[in-house]
Design an enzyme around this catalytic site. Structure first.
Site, short mmCIF file in Angstrom:
data_model
loop_
_atom_site.label_atom_id
_atom_site.label_comp_id
_atom_site.label_asym_id
_atom_site.label_seq_id
_atom_site.Cartn_x
_atom_site.Cartn_y
_atom_site.Cartn_z
N ASP A 8 0.58 -1.00 0.01
CA ASP A 8 0.15 0.22 0.00
C ASP A 8 0.87 0.97 0.40
O ASP A 8 1.88 1.23 0.69
CB ASP A 8 -0.73 -0.15 1.48
CG ASP A 8 -2.04 1.37 1.39
OD1 ASP A 8 -2.06 1.65 0.63
OD2 ASP A 8 -1.54 1.80 2.64
N ASP A 10 -0.72 5.18 1.12
CA ASP A 10 -0.67 6.22 1.68
C ASP A 10 -0.98 5.59 3.24
O ASP A 10 -1.41 4.34 3.44
CB ASP A 10 -2.26 6.61 1.72
CG ASP A 10 -1.94 7.32 0.47
OD1 ASP A 10 -0.82 8.21 0.19
OD2 ASP A 10 -2.90 7.72 -0.24
N LYS A 155 -8.86 -5.07 -3.14
CA LYS A 155 -7.00 -5.22 -3.77
C LYS A 155 -6.61 -6.71 -4.32
O LYS A 155 -6.11 -6.61 -4.99
CB LYS A 155 -6.20 -4.45 -2.79
CG LYS A 155 -6.28 -2.69 -2.72
CD LYS A 155 -5.58 -2.93 -1.58
CE LYS A 155 -5.31 -1.16 -1.16
NZ LYS A 155 -4.65 -0.88 -0.21
N ASP A 178 -1.99 -1.18 4.94
CA ASP A 178 -2.14 -0.52 7.06
C ASP A 178 -4.09 0.30 7.33
O ASP A 178 -4.39 0.06 8.12
CB ASP A 178 -1.62 0.98 7.74
CG ASP A 178 -2.18 1.91 5.74
OD1 ASP A 178 -2.69 1.89 5.18
OD2 ASP A 178 -1.80 3.87 7.03
N ASP A 182 -7.18 -3.56 3.57
CA ASP A 182 -6.15 -3.95 2.38
C ASP A 182 -6.41 -5.64 2.97
O ASP A 182 -6.29 -6.58 2.90
CB ASP A 182 -4.86 -3.83 3.45
CG ASP A 182 -3.91 -2.78 3.32
OD1 ASP A 182 -3.75 -2.76 1.79
OD2 ASP A 182 -4.27 -1.41 3.05
#
Length: 234
Positions: A8, A10, A155, A178, A182
């Site tokens: 990831d 951000d 994702k 995070d 995810d």
């Protein structure tokens, strides 16, 4: 055996203010130098992911719009979703919450596979309207924005499709993230790392949780993977 890393952007390779964290970039480049392709995976737009791929120097495909777009350094793109019922939702949301705002990437027409709403409206409100109107959508809070998309866009599915380009299986990928978005990546990959500030729901599904947050945690996660799977000496 892990043959690629997906990560990831951000909150995972950045500081809290979204500036790139130097240690994370160095760790990504170390993995690449060791022959491990890195795939950037983000809820952000394809333009954002493409630029990050070029600037950081990753060789794996990028996965943008929460899995709705797969792209590469040659700027070839595959779209796995579209806007669907998103604008029906947006119209109703604005009637009830006039102060609701789209993300800037929506305003500039950069997105093709879903709606992104600033976190001025609770995600539960958005989910409630989706259910009330019986729309074929889901809403996920990434911690930075609310992503509204078709149910098949996530994702995990993005990683599945990107792996075909690399000639590997999702089980040969380690994912670092995070956010709540995810979780779908964690369902398909072979190894899962949650960064320290991740929500408990993500940490519970992780094989490893970093001790450091944000970009320092992303860097720690990459080094952990490289050592665990024999690419670096312990």
């Amino acid at each position: 055996m892990i043959k690629a890393i997906s990560i990831d952007i951000d909150g995972t390779i950045t500081y809290p203010n979204r500036r790139l964290q130097e240690n994370a970039v160095e760790a990504i480049r170390l993995a690449e130098n060791l022959g491990i392709p890195v795939m950037l995976v983000t809820g952000n737009s394809a333009c954002f992911a493409y630029a990050a791929t070029i600037l950081i120097g990753t060789t794996g495909p990028f996965i943008a719009e929460d899995g709705g777009v797969i792209g590469d350094k040659s700027n070839n793109r595959i779209f796995l979703g579209d806007m669907g019922d998103s604008m029906i939702l947006w119209s109703e949301l604005k009637k009830r919450y006039p102060n609701a705002e789209m993300s800037d990437t929506m305003k500039y027409g950069e997105r093709r596979a879903g709606l992104v709403i600033k976190r001025t409206v609770p995600v539960e409100v958005v989910r409630g309207i989706i259910e009330e109107l019986n729309l074929d959508l889901i809403a996920v809070d990434s911690g930075y924005a609310i992503h509204v998309k078709q149910p098949h866009v996530n994702k995990g599915e993005g990683i599945r499709n990107a792996c075909q380009k690399l000639g590997i299986t999702p089980e040969q990928v380690a994912h670092i993230g995070d956010g709540e978005n995810d979780l779908d990546a964690f369902k398909v990959v072979g190894y899962r790392v949650a960064v320290a500030q991740a929500p408990e729901v993500l940490k519970r599904e992780a094989d490893h949780v970093t001790t450091k947050p944000y970009g320092d945690g992303g860097a720690e996660g990459i080094i952990h993977i490289l050592k665990k799977f024999g690419y670096l000496e312990i």
